[in-house]
Design a protein around this motif. Structure first.
Motif, PDB file in Angstrom:
ATOM      1  N   UNK A   1      12.288  -3.623  -8.012  1.00 16.86           N
ATOM      2  CA  UNK A   1      10.855  -3.455  -8.286  1.00 16.86           C
ATOM      3  C   UNK A   1      10.319  -2.389  -7.346  1.00 16.86           C
ATOM      4  N   UNK A   2       9.483  -1.527  -7.870  1.00 14.21           N
ATOM      5  CA  UNK A   2       8.864  -0.454  -7.091  1.00 14.21           C
ATOM      6  C   UNK A   2       7.392  -0.776  -6.901  1.00 14.21           C
ATOM      7  N   UNK A   3       6.921  -0.614  -5.667  1.00 15.86           N
ATOM      8  CA  UNK A   3       5.543  -0.907  -5.298  1.00 15.86           C
ATOM      9  C   UNK A   3       4.925   0.315  -4.629  1.00 15.86           C
ATOM     10  N   UNK A   4       3.603   0.413  -4.747  1.00 14.70           N
ATOM     11  CA  UNK A   4       2.871   1.450  -4.029  1.00 14.70           C
ATOM     12  C   UNK A   4       1.571   0.889  -3.487  1.00 14.70           C
ATOM     13  N   UNK A   5       1.038   1.586  -2.488  1.00 16.83           N
ATOM     14  CA  UNK A   5      -0.234   1.224  -1.876  1.00 16.83           C
ATOM     15  C   UNK A   5      -1.000   2.517  -1.616  1.00 16.83           C
ATOM     16  N   UNK A   6      -2.181   2.634  -2.232  1.00 23.22           N
ATOM     17  CA  UNK A   6      -3.036   3.795  -1.973  1.00 23.22           C
ATOM     18  C   UNK A   6      -3.850   3.519  -0.715  1.00 23.22           C
ATOM     19  N   UNK A   7      -3.863   4.486   0.165  1.00 24.08           N
ATOM     20  CA  UNK A   7      -4.598   4.337   1.437  1.00 24.08           C
ATOM     21  C   UNK A   7      -5.935   5.040   1.375  1.00 24.08           C
TER      22      UNK A   7
ATOM     23  N   UNK B   1      -0.091  -4.785  -2.493  1.00 24.66           N
ATOM     24  CA  UNK B   1       0.619  -3.649  -3.071  1.00 24.66           C
ATOM     25  C   UNK B   1       0.645  -3.792  -4.591  1.00 24.66           C
ATOM     26  N   UNK B   2       0.708  -2.660  -5.302  1.00 24.33           N
ATOM     27  CA  UNK B   2       0.729  -2.641  -6.758  1.00 24.33           C
ATOM     28  C   UNK B   2       2.155  -2.408  -7.239  1.00 24.33           C
TER      29      UNK B   2
ATOM     30  N   UNK C   1       5.134  -8.585  -1.460  1.00 24.49           N
ATOM     31  CA  UNK C   1       4.393  -7.325  -1.503  1.00 24.49           C
ATOM     32  C   UNK C   1       3.145  -7.422  -2.374  1.00 24.49           C
ATOM     33  N   UNK C   2       3.230  -8.129  -3.473  1.00 23.41           N
ATOM     34  CA  UNK C   2       2.038  -8.323  -4.313  1.00 23.41           C
ATOM     35  C   UNK C   2       0.966  -9.088  -3.545  1.00 23.41           C
TER      36      UNK C   2
END
Length: 166
Positions: A160-166, A139-140, A134-135
């Motif tokens: 681990x939790x990841x997010x992606x701003x669109x 993704x952050x 994911x990194x």
């Protein structure tokens, strides 16, 4: 390979292939939010029943009309309508490393943009190959919560939790 959105009938038509994705994932030690003993067919029947246009969808990677990977997108309710969770990314064991997971993630991001979502998030077991992927996909990593998920062997694992701003 092509990526398609499956409706409930499509899930039913590919139920055994989809279930195999979860069986392979559990064999590799990935829980995907499903405890042992695994009911892979039941998990996809539940997914089919929960599908709703623009709210919850399932994308499948097909090769020669056989499912070799899948991912789900689940839009949040309430005041979280701008975000969605990416769930149960799984690729058939004999097709891992062929770019199918990346193609599914690209497709789910594209679909999220079409739905005018602004934030995606997901969770995965810490220190796994998925955690590293994911990194690399941009993704952050937001952080880690210990003892969050249960592995197929019953052990509790940090996620681990990841997010992606669109």
């Amino acid at each position: 390979m092509r990526i398609v959105e499956l409706d409930a009938r499509g899930i039913d038509a590919h139920l055994d292939e989809l279930a195999q994705l979860l069986v392979d994932a559990h064999a590799a030690g990935m829980g995907l939010g499903l405890p042992a003993p695994l009911d892979a067919v039941g998990a996809y029947r539940e997914a089919a029943a929960a599908l709703a246009p623009g709210e919850r969808l399932l994308l499948a990677a097909l090769e020669n009309d056989l499912v070799v990977g899948a991912v789900q997108l689940d839009r949040a309710g309430g005041n979280g309508r701008h975000r969605a969770e990416v769930r149960r990314l799984a690729v058939r064991a004999d097709r891992r490393g062929a770019g199918i997971g990346r193609a599914l993630m690209d497709a789910v991001v594209e679909r999220a943009r079409a739905l005018e979502l602004r934030l995606l998030w997901l969770t995965t077991h810490e220190r796994t190959s998925a955690d590293r992927v994911y990194a690399r996909l941009g993704w952050t990593r937001a952080g880690v919560i210990p003892r969050w998920g249960e592995l197929p062997d019953g052990e509790l694992a940090a996620n681990a939790f990841y997010y992606l701003e669109l």
